[in-house]
Design a protein around this motif. Structure first.
Motif, PDB file in Angstrom:
ATOM      1  N   VAL A   1      43.836 -28.379  77.471  1.00 36.30           N
ATOM      2  CA  VAL A   1      44.967 -27.485  77.695  1.00 36.30           C
ATOM      3  C   VAL A   1      44.718 -26.723  78.993  1.00 36.30           C
ATOM      4  CG1 VAL A   1      45.472 -27.233  75.219  1.00 36.30           C
ATOM      5  CG2 VAL A   1      43.973 -25.576  76.347  1.00 36.30           C
ATOM      6  N   THR A   2      45.682 -25.935  79.399  1.00 38.86           N
ATOM      7  CA  THR A   2      45.512 -25.150  80.612  1.00 38.86           C
ATOM      8  C   THR A   2      44.872 -23.800  80.290  1.00 38.86           C
ATOM      9  OG1 THR A   2      47.662 -24.047  80.452  1.00 38.86           O
ATOM     10  CG2 THR A   2      47.602 -26.196  81.598  1.00 38.86           C
ATOM     11  N   PRO A   3      44.244 -23.172  81.277  1.00 38.15           N
ATOM     12  CA  PRO A   3      43.718 -21.822  81.055  1.00 38.15           C
ATOM     13  C   PRO A   3      44.817 -20.833  80.642  1.00 38.15           C
ATOM     14  CG  PRO A   3      42.723 -22.766  83.014  1.00 38.15           C
ATOM     15  CD  PRO A   3      43.810 -23.711  82.580  1.00 38.15           C
ATOM     16  N   ASP A   4      46.022 -21.000  81.176  1.00 38.25           N
ATOM     17  CA  ASP A   4      47.128 -20.117  80.773  1.00 38.25           C
ATOM     18  C   ASP A   4      47.453 -20.285  79.291  1.00 38.25           C
ATOM     19  OD1 ASP A   4      47.438 -18.918  83.229  1.00 38.25           O
ATOM     20  OD2 ASP A   4      49.035 -20.287  83.886  1.00 38.25           O
ATOM     21  N   THR A   5      47.346 -21.505  78.789  1.00 35.53           N
ATOM     22  CA  THR A   5      47.574 -21.743  77.360  1.00 35.53           C
ATOM     23  C   THR A   5      46.526 -21.019  76.533  1.00 35.53           C
ATOM     24  OG1 THR A   5      48.607 -23.882  77.797  1.00 35.53           O
ATOM     25  CG2 THR A   5      47.712 -23.548  75.584  1.00 35.53           C
ATOM     26  N   VAL A   6      45.281 -21.082  76.961  1.00 38.71           N
ATOM     27  CA  VAL A   6      44.202 -20.373  76.253  1.00 38.71           C
ATOM     28  C   VAL A   6      44.500 -18.882  76.216  1.00 38.71           C
ATOM     29  CG1 VAL A   6      41.747 -19.782  76.276  1.00 38.71           C
ATOM     30  CG2 VAL A   6      42.472 -22.110  76.858  1.00 38.71           C
ATOM     31  N   ARG A   7      44.874 -18.323  77.349  1.00 44.40           N
ATOM     32  CA  ARG A   7      45.182 -16.880  77.408  1.00 44.40           C
ATOM     33  C   ARG A   7      46.368 -16.529  76.517  1.00 44.40           C
ATOM     34  NH1 ARG A   7      44.395 -18.265  82.915  1.00 44.40           N
ATOM     35  NH2 ARG A   7      42.313 -17.669  83.599  1.00 44.40           N
ATOM     36  N   HIS A   8      47.389 -17.383  76.532  1.00 47.58           N
ATOM     37  CA  HIS A   8      48.577 -17.146  75.711  1.00 47.58           C
ATOM     38  C   HIS A   8      48.220 -17.147  74.224  1.00 47.58           C
ATOM     39  CE1 HIS A   8      52.769 -17.146  74.565  1.00 47.58           C
ATOM     40  NE2 HIS A   8      52.616 -18.288  73.903  1.00 47.58           N
ATOM     41  N   TYR A   9      47.477 -18.149  73.789  1.00 49.48           N
ATOM     42  CA  TYR A   9      47.088 -18.224  72.387  1.00 49.48           C
ATOM     43  C   TYR A   9      46.178 -17.056  71.998  1.00 49.48           C
ATOM     44  CZ  TYR A   9      48.953 -23.013  72.345  1.00 49.48           C
ATOM     45  OH  TYR A   9      49.753 -24.127  72.431  1.00 49.48           O
ATOM     46  N   THR A  10      45.384 -16.584  72.940  1.00 48.85           N
ATOM     47  CA  THR A  10      44.536 -15.415  72.680  1.00 48.85           C
ATOM     48  C   THR A  10      45.414 -14.183  72.487  1.00 48.85           C
ATOM     49  OG1 THR A  10      42.753 -16.388  73.999  1.00 48.85           O
ATOM     50  CG2 THR A  10      42.615 -14.028  73.551  1.00 48.85           C
ATOM     51  N   ARG A  11      46.413 -14.002  73.354  1.00 50.08           N
ATOM     52  CA  ARG A  11      47.324 -12.855  73.220  1.00 50.08           C
ATOM     53  C   ARG A  11      48.074 -12.897  71.890  1.00 50.08           C
ATOM     54  NH1 ARG A  11      48.163 -13.865  78.686  1.00 50.08           N
ATOM     55  NH2 ARG A  11      50.008 -15.128  78.257  1.00 50.08           N
TER      56      ARG A  11
ATOM     57  N   GLY B   1      46.912 -14.090  69.183  1.00 45.20           N
ATOM     58  CA  GLY B   1      45.957 -13.930  68.090  1.00 45.20           C
ATOM     59  C   GLY B   1      45.625 -15.232  67.375  1.00 45.20           C
ATOM     60  N   LEU B   2      46.032 -16.371  67.954  1.00 46.38           N
ATOM     61  CA  LEU B   2      45.726 -17.654  67.328  1.00 46.38           C
ATOM     62  C   LEU B   2      44.260 -18.030  67.515  1.00 46.38           C
ATOM     63  CD1 LEU B   2      48.921 -19.625  68.394  1.00 46.38           C
ATOM     64  CD2 LEU B   2      48.427 -18.606  66.165  1.00 46.38           C
TER      65      LEU B   2
ATOM     66  N   ARG C   1      39.747 -24.331  66.833  1.00 45.76           N
ATOM     67  CA  ARG C   1      41.106 -23.858  66.586  1.00 45.76           C
ATOM     68  C   ARG C   1      42.050 -24.267  67.718  1.00 45.76           C
ATOM     69  NH1 ARG C   1      41.356 -19.612  62.458  1.00 45.76           N
ATOM     70  NH2 ARG C   1      43.223 -18.721  63.395  1.00 45.76           N
ATOM     71  N   LEU C   2      41.563 -24.179  68.929  1.00 46.32           N
ATOM     72  CA  LEU C   2      42.383 -24.549  70.083  1.00 46.32           C
ATOM     73  C   LEU C   2      42.762 -26.027  70.033  1.00 46.32           C
ATOM     74  CD1 LEU C   2      43.664 -23.482  72.662  1.00 46.32           C
ATOM     75  CD2 LEU C   2      41.495 -23.864  73.823  1.00 46.32           C
ATOM     76  N   LYS C   3      41.812 -26.874  69.695  1.00 50.01           N
ATOM     77  CA  LYS C   3      42.099 -28.303  69.548  1.00 50.01           C
ATOM     78  C   LYS C   3      43.090 -28.537  68.406  1.00 50.01           C
ATOM     79  CE  LYS C   3      37.785 -30.222  71.399  1.00 50.01           C
ATOM     80  NZ  LYS C   3      36.555 -30.969  71.054  1.00 50.01           N
ATOM     81  N   PHE C   4      42.913 -27.805  67.316  1.00 51.70           N
ATOM     82  CA  PHE C   4      43.824 -27.923  66.177  1.00 51.70           C
ATOM     83  C   PHE C   4      45.242 -27.522  66.588  1.00 51.70           C
ATOM     84  CE2 PHE C   4      46.183 -26.032  62.712  1.00 51.70           C
ATOM     85  CZ  PHE C   4      46.151 -27.046  61.777  1.00 51.70           C
ATOM     86  N   ILE C   5      45.370 -26.418  67.304  1.00 50.76           N
ATOM     87  CA  ILE C   5      46.687 -25.944  67.742  1.00 50.76           C
ATOM     88  C   ILE C   5      47.355 -26.991  68.630  1.00 50.76           C
ATOM     89  CG2 ILE C   5      47.892 -24.192  69.101  1.00 50.76           C
ATOM     90  CD1 ILE C   5      45.585 -22.239  68.206  1.00 50.76           C
ATOM     91  N   ARG C   6      46.595 -27.575  69.557  1.00 51.48           N
ATOM     92  CA  ARG C   6      47.143 -28.606  70.445  1.00 51.48           C
ATOM     93  C   ARG C   6      47.635 -29.788  69.622  1.00 51.48           C
ATOM     94  NH1 ARG C   6      44.957 -33.046  72.087  1.00 51.48           N
ATOM     95  NH2 ARG C   6      42.828 -32.353  71.756  1.00 51.48           N
ATOM     96  N   GLN C   7      46.814 -30.235  68.656  1.00 55.23           N
ATOM     97  CA  GLN C   7      47.204 -31.378  67.829  1.00 55.23           C
ATOM     98  C   GLN C   7      48.452 -31.053  67.004  1.00 55.23           C
ATOM     99  OE1 GLN C   7      43.328 -31.678  65.970  1.00 55.23           O
ATOM    100  NE2 GLN C   7      42.978 -33.679  66.905  1.00 55.23           N
ATOM    101  N   ALA C   8      48.501 -29.859  66.436  1.00 56.66           N
ATOM    102  CA  ALA C   8      49.639 -29.471  65.596  1.00 56.66           C
ATOM    103  C   ALA C   8      50.924 -29.375  66.425  1.00 56.66           C
ATOM    104  CB  ALA C   8      49.356 -28.143  64.897  1.00 56.66           C
TER     105      ALA C   8
END
Length: 150
Positions: free
Chosen positions: A12-22, A24-25, A46-53
């Protein structure tokens, strides 16, 4: 792992990581020395799970509910099955809409190939689009633009 590293590992992109952090995922710790966010293996999982979902069509709100149920120790699998069972007919309907849209685009393109280019005259911007309703009602492609095109 820093943002760029976990993003690369999860595809994923770093922006996606930051977004999911904001949202609370996923959670990150702060490095007290440099204030950088640091992610552990659980965050990567969790990040991999979110991408797959999300690739399967689940919304982030649905993913959040799935993660919450899992975090509480309950199996989210029945909910996941039910949600996906609802998504299949929705997706089929979207595909049918897209196929109809594609057919309309192909019909327009075929009709427009035989039409001359119009020149904007203050009353018309592009006669291909403006006359599309007239063209689409006819069985055969017209010889040229109508209604205000020169």
């Amino acid at each position: 792992m820093r943002v760029s590293e976990i993003a690369r590992k999860a595809l994923v992109t770093p922006d996606t990581v930051r977004h999911y952090t904001r949202l609370g995922l996923i959670t990150a710790e702060r490095n007290p020395d440099n204030n950088y966010q640091f992610y552990d293996k659980t965050a990567l999982q969790r990040l991999k799970f979110i991408r797959q979902a999300t690739e399967l069509g689940f919304s982030l709100k649905q993913v959040e509910n799935i993660l919450q149920q899992s975090d509480c120790g309950d199996s989210p699998c029945p909910m996941v099955r039910d949600l996906l069972q609802q998504k299949v007919p929705e997706t089929k309907a979207k595909i049918a809409q897209l196929q109809a849209h594609l057919a309309k685009m192909e019909t327009a393109l075929a009709a427009w190939e035989s039409m001359p280019d119009g020149v904007p005259d203050g009353h018309s911007i592009c006669c291909l689009i403006e006359d599309w309703e007239n063209v689409s009602l006819q069985d055969n492609a017209p010889e040229g633009c109508h209604d205000g095109c020169k």
